[in-house]
Design a protein around this motif. Sequence first.
Motif, mmCIF file in Angstrom:
data_model
loop_
_atom_site.group_PDB
_atom_site.id
_atom_site.type_symbol
_atom_site.label_atom_id
_atom_site.label_comp_id
_atom_site.label_asym_id
_atom_site.label_seq_id
_atom_site.Cartn_x
_atom_site.Cartn_y
_atom_site.Cartn_z
ATOM 1 N N ILE A 219 0.853 -1.192 0.000
ATOM 2 C CA ILE A 219 0.000 0.000 0.000
ATOM 3 C C ILE A 219 0.890 1.243 0.000
ATOM 4 O O ILE A 219 1.733 1.413 0.893
ATOM 5 C CB ILE A 219 -0.913 -0.004 1.245
ATOM 6 N N ARG A 220 0.690 2.092 -0.994
ATOM 7 C CA ARG A 220 1.607 3.227 -1.155
ATOM 8 C C ARG A 220 1.606 4.155 0.066
ATOM 9 O O ARG A 220 2.665 4.587 0.523
ATOM 10 C CB ARG A 220 1.257 4.000 -2.418
ATOM 11 N N ALA A 221 0.422 4.430 0.606
ATOM 12 C CA ALA A 221 0.351 5.361 1.738
ATOM 13 C C ALA A 221 1.007 4.781 2.999
ATOM 14 O O ALA A 221 1.335 5.523 3.938
ATOM 15 C CB ALA A 221 -1.104 5.752 2.020
ATOM 16 N N TYR A 222 1.204 3.458 3.018
ATOM 17 C CA TYR A 222 1.896 2.825 4.152
ATOM 18 C C TYR A 222 3.327 3.363 4.278
ATOM 19 O O TYR A 222 3.858 3.492 5.378
ATOM 20 C CB TYR A 222 1.883 1.311 3.954
ATOM 21 N N ASP A 223 3.934 3.719 3.146
ATOM 22 C CA ASP A 223 5.293 4.277 3.170
ATOM 23 C C ASP A 223 5.339 5.572 3.982
ATOM 24 O O ASP A 223 6.266 5.807 4.769
ATOM 25 C CB ASP A 223 5.747 4.563 1.723
ATOM 26 N N LEU A 224 4.313 6.408 3.789
ATOM 27 C CA LEU A 224 4.235 7.659 4.552
ATOM 28 C C LEU A 224 3.958 7.374 6.032
ATOM 29 O O LEU A 224 4.507 8.033 6.919
ATOM 30 C CB LEU A 224 3.149 8.564 3.958
ATOM 31 N N ALA A 225 3.147 6.335 6.285
ATOM 32 C CA ALA A 225 2.849 5.982 7.674
ATOM 33 C C ALA A 225 4.111 5.472 8.383
ATOM 34 O O ALA A 225 4.383 5.823 9.543
ATOM 35 C CB ALA A 225 1.748 4.922 7.714
ATOM 36 N N VAL A 226 4.907 4.653 7.682
ATOM 37 C CA VAL A 226 6.186 4.186 8.252
ATOM 38 C C VAL A 226 7.055 5.392 8.589
ATOM 39 O O VAL A 226 7.646 5.492 9.676
ATOM 40 C CB VAL A 226 6.928 3.259 7.255
#
Lengths: 317, 317
Positions: A219-226
């Motif tokens: 999930i692309r937005a997971y990168d921002l969450a990490v």
Amino acid sequence: MAVYTQVSAESLSAFLAKFDVGELVSAKGIAEGVENSNYLVETTRDRFILTLYEKRVSVGDLPFFLSLLDHLAADGNPVPPAIPDREGQTIHTLEGRPACLIRFLSGVSVSHPTPAQARAAAQALGRMHASLATFEGVRANGLGASHWRPLLDQCGESMNQIAPGLYDRVARSLDAVLADWPSDLAVAAIHADLFPDNVLMLGDRITGLIDFYFACTDIRAYDLAVMHSAWGFDAQGNPLDPAIGRALVAGYADSFALTPQERAALPVLARGACIRFLLTRAWDWLNTPAGALVTRKDPLAYLRRLDWYESNPKAFV
Amino acid sequence: MAVYTQVSAESLSAFLAKFDVGELVSAKGIAEGVENSNYLVETTRDRFILTLYEKRVSVGDLPFFLSLLDHLAADGNPVPPAIPDREGQTIHTLEGRPACLIRFLSGVSVSHPTPAQARAAAQALGRMHASLATFEGVRANGLGASHWRPLLDQCGESMNQIAPGLYDRVARSLDAVLADWPSDLAVAAIHADLFPDNVLMLGDRITGLIDFYFACTDIRAYDLAVMHSAWGFDAQGNPLDPAIGRALVAGYADSFALTPQERAALPVLARGACIRFLLTRAWDWLNTPAGALVTRKDPLAYLRRLDWYESNPKAFV
């Protein structure tokens, strides 16, 4: 974080002779990155990072990592591509290990990012995602959401040696995260580990995004969450200035559009990120002897982050 | 051989601002030298080694080491002096440790020196001794001949865990060495640890003599004997091409006269050097847990050298 494989000056000189990079002038083993051996190599023409891949990086994944770096570098992102030798090869064998000669990037990793630095780093993440929209490589995330329950089971009740009740505590949060885990968000190649350690800067300018060895398709937005879970807290897991968290989301949105669905999912994605790092740190903690070459990172620093996200469900509003 | 003390980019920038060396561009922790923390630091103007001194180097000895390096550098030897800050200070405190910013030297350490490289390195040792004839600093050798029996006693019968009978074997050789230990040879400042690791080269040219943290005042020819015991054998202690040993003595004599008495004493000095490294390695072996940050070096590699010198009393003729 150490040099596991020694490379003699003689074999390094012979290795460099395959490339059109000049003659060896200096080589220093450096303490950097995941469990690889790295040397900062200077030749008569330029500087490079020589990486020898130890057990943690699978040779089969190297073509994915290298093509991803090539794609990003070709599109102007500040990432370090591998240098091809005179025959166009980038993956070599040195001292019995897979090895790559990689472009050196200037800059330092900040320990206490300012909001301006966080914004610049998140802008760089967004630009990277924009470039990766046309990247076709695929690599499953071996540490993605579907792996967290098996990883929790492998750690098992031993987790309670780290903190009493930790196993049940994480199991409860994991149930909640998996129940809410989004299935309708855009999936793409992501960095998946963009800690401050992995961003090189000069002042507020980003000069390098490095250490892509957890990059994968998720999930692309997971990168921002990490990134939010890594940058918004100190090493013990205590929240920093909330302006940093706001700067991360704003900076990302400067470069790449967050959909309303992605924005709404950030809280559960961030709790998921906390569980991912808590579990891998717990596993390493339980399986690394004290005093070993690798520094054990405190799993509880991620429990504190998880607590914070659970107590602040509107952190991203 | 590791980075023990982490220096943040922020505190490194503040540290560098005391010096007239430009702005921070890059910093990498490097795996080098004795038990200090070292960073390869690049600024907008130049490169440097930043050393933070850990427990093994006594702060009280730093002025001796630094004045010795200044003396040698001023006389044209390829050694790395400490850089003074704007107020002329060379010894600083950083992250709670004594710290120096040191000139970076190009070159690599060879693992398998050729006779030509051995000759060049010994010439550099001789030139260094010539320069040190006018150096007035004094530092007792804490690992000199008078310390070997106490060190053997401290290791005690535990040494037999390393190899059966090792304690008695070393005790016998030590008796013989101390009985013949010369008392009439010139005493001066010496490096006392000039292993191939501590010599930087480009091809056959010496670009750096480094790691002076065992430098002390002792029998001058002992320095050449240490070098012979380090360069003339492989890592397991097996003798290399005898041409290397001849090149060392000839190279030294190219730059600095060996008296007939010194030349005659080389066999006993070399046996003494073997005992010194055997004993300190045995002590470290018995007192370092397996898997610790520091790599344990095999004491028996020096027993094999000692055997060789005892079996080849005419090695220096």
